[in-house]
Design an enzyme around this catalytic site. Structure first.
Site, short mmCIF file in Angstrom:
data_model
loop_
_atom_site.label_atom_id
_atom_site.label_comp_id
_atom_site.label_asym_id
_atom_site.label_seq_id
_atom_site.Cartn_x
_atom_site.Cartn_y
_atom_site.Cartn_z
N GLY A 48 0.80 -1.22 0.00
CA GLY A 48 0.00 0.00 0.00
C GLY A 48 0.83 1.26 0.00
N SER A 49 2.09 1.17 0.43
CA SER A 49 2.98 2.33 0.36
C SER A 49 3.66 2.38 -1.00
CB SER A 49 4.05 2.24 1.46
OG SER A 49 3.47 2.33 2.72
N SER A 90 7.22 4.15 3.71
CA SER A 90 6.57 3.07 4.47
C SER A 90 5.58 3.71 5.42
CB SER A 90 7.60 2.27 5.27
OG SER A 90 6.93 1.42 6.18
N SER A 92 3.74 2.46 7.86
CA SER A 92 3.96 2.11 9.27
C SER A 92 5.35 2.55 9.73
CB SER A 92 3.84 0.59 9.46
OG SER A 92 4.88 -0.05 8.72
N THR A 95 8.44 -1.56 7.88
CA THR A 95 8.49 -2.64 6.89
C THR A 95 9.95 -2.99 6.59
OG1 THR A 95 6.37 -1.99 6.01
CG2 THR A 95 7.78 -3.24 4.53
N ARG A 142 -2.99 1.11 2.84
CA ARG A 142 -3.55 1.33 1.49
C ARG A 142 -4.59 2.45 1.48
NH1 ARG A 142 -5.23 -2.96 4.03
NH2 ARG A 142 -7.41 -3.63 4.09
N GLU A 221 -6.53 -7.11 -1.20
CA GLU A 221 -6.55 -6.82 0.24
C GLU A 221 -7.94 -6.48 0.78
OE1 GLU A 221 -3.23 -4.55 1.91
OE2 GLU A 221 -2.31 -4.58 -0.07
N HIS A 237 0.82 -9.78 -27.54
CA HIS A 237 1.95 -10.52 -28.09
C HIS A 237 2.28 -11.77 -27.29
CE1 HIS A 237 2.62 -7.27 -30.97
NE2 HIS A 237 2.18 -6.50 -29.97
N LYS A 331 4.39 -10.84 8.56
CA LYS A 331 5.31 -9.88 9.19
C LYS A 331 5.74 -10.39 10.56
CE LYS A 331 3.99 -5.69 6.72
NZ LYS A 331 3.48 -4.35 6.71
O1 PA5 Z 1 -1.90 -2.55 2.69
C1 PA5 Z 1 -1.13 -3.10 3.48
O2 PA5 Z 1 -1.39 -3.25 4.68
C2 PA5 Z 1 0.20 -3.62 2.99
O3 PA5 Z 1 0.23 -3.72 1.60
C3 PA5 Z 1 1.32 -2.70 3.50
O4 PA5 Z 1 1.23 -1.44 2.87
C4 PA5 Z 1 2.68 -3.33 3.26
O5 PA5 Z 1 2.78 -4.52 3.99
C5 PA5 Z 1 3.83 -2.43 3.64
O6 PA5 Z 1 3.64 -1.85 4.89
P1 PA5 Z 1 3.89 -0.28 5.05
O7 PA5 Z 1 2.97 0.35 4.07
O8 PA5 Z 1 3.53 0.03 6.45
O9 PA5 Z 1 5.33 -0.07 4.73
#
Ligand code: PA5
Length: 339
Positions: A48-49, A90, A92, A95, A142, A221, A237, A331
């Site tokens: 999501g990041s 990131s 959080s 990561t 996300r 997700e 192709h 994780k």
């Molecule tokens: O949507 C999510 O929870 C994941 O795809 C996270 O984005 C991913 O695990 C990476 O974590 P972060 O975005 O905290 O770096």
């Protein structure tokens, strides 16, 4: 419980225009450091990041001369050197892939900027007195796309990699706020078409490649389903030969083609011909056109549509769009194993 959580994600999806506007105000206060003449930009992040970096790449790749490389791994590209601008993104801040890439970028003496809501990344950036764009916390990563995307874009503007996108952003914000109800109804129809089928999401121009990828991530997700993505004309192709096989795919897949005013006439013709040549190889085909004047507004019109489809599909499937238990479990297992 599922109901309350679904509504929460739906609210977050609906709130994207407000988040983008707020993100601009936040980014305006960030000190991105000094520098210029960067030979390339690397933007590292996962999930999501990381998608924010890919969207930036697609927005700017055919507009700015500096290569912008979205990166999703522990180790960074060989091209990342002291002449490079490096973003570690990131949400959080914890990561492990992004933290490892961040440390490597420091060792390579890149101009490093951290984009995060906190965590270890914020700590490390503060300790090293690096530019740090802090975004509001407490969201599923996300659902923080607006904050992360604008933090990156503003950094690129400030360091003179690209022109200002202020006007384009406000067009996107206004359009999303004005159109979201209509789009949500359309998203419900698309989600019904995807129910109990494998979504095949096709981008038809480079502006929308990352949008198709965002669709995949959100369907994975939020709706907790598999999703396949490919791009036109490359699809014509190779994948065109495999469409409809194995047999169960033919009756169990639904195609969504994402189109934009930059989708060329020949590519539109290719799409029409592919749908004809592969008829019977998919259960349903849907076409969605982006809306808006600027590239940014058009891109976000289909980002928002994909986000809406994912929450609608989650509702139809009776799943909770918010928790991503397997990501959390992975994780945890990786952290437990140590480095
Ligand atoms: O949507 C999510 O929870 C994941 O795809 C996270 O984005 C991913 O695990 C990476 O974590 P972060 O975005 O905290 O770096």
């Amino acid at each position: 419980m599922v109901e309350a959580s679904s509504l929460k994600m739906r609210e977050l999806v609906f709130g994207l225009p407000e988040q983008l506007a707020e993100a601009r105000a936040i980014a305006d206060k960030v000190d991105y450091g000094r520098g210029g003449g960067f030979g390339r930009v690397v933007a590292a992040g996962m999930g999501g990041s990381g998608i924010s970096a890919y969207l930036i790449h697609c927005l700017l790749a055919d507009r700015v001369p500096t290569p912008i490389i979205p990166w999703h791994d522990y180790s960074i590209p060989a091209a990342a050197d002291r002449g490079s601008l490096f973003f570690a993104v990131s949400y959080s801040g914890n990561t492990e892939e992004t933290l490892t890439a961040f440390r490597q970028a420091l060792r390579r003496k890149c101009h490093v900027i951290a984009v995060t809501s906190g965590g270890r990344l914020a700590e490390l950036a503060e300790r090293a007195r690096l530019p740090l764009a802090v975004v509001p916390g407490g969201l599923p990563p996300r659902a923080a796309l607006g904050y992360l995307f604008v933090a990156l874009l503003a950094g690129l503007e400030r360091l003179r990699i690209c022109r200002s996108h202020r006007a384009d952003l406000s067009e996107a914000v206004k359009q999303m706020a004005a159109r979201r109800r209509v789009w949500f109804r359309r998203a419900g129809i698309v989600a019904s078409g995807l129910q109990e089928r494998l979504p095949l999401v096709y981008s038809t121009c480079r502006l929308l490649d990352a949008v198709a990828e965002r669709w995949r991530c959100q369907l994975n997700e939020n709706a907790k389903v598999m999703c396949h993505v490919n791009v036109f004309p490359e699809h014509n192709h190779n994948e065109v030969v495999g469409m409809g096989a194995p047999d169960f795919i033919a009756s169990r897949s639904a195609l969504v083609a994402l189109l934009d005013s930059s989708t060329g006439a020949r590519v539109r013709m290719r799409l029409k011909n592919v749908l004809g040549v592969t008829r019977g190889g998919y259960a349903k085909a849907m076409r969605l056109e982006s809306e808006g004047r600027s590239r940014l507004a058009r891109m976000f019109s289909l980002v928002m549509m994909g986000d809406m489809v994912s929450v609608e599909l989650a509702r139809l499937r009776g799943v909770d769009p918010v928790p991503v238990a397997r990501i959390a479990e992975l994780k945890r297992l990786m952290a437990e194993a140590g480095r």
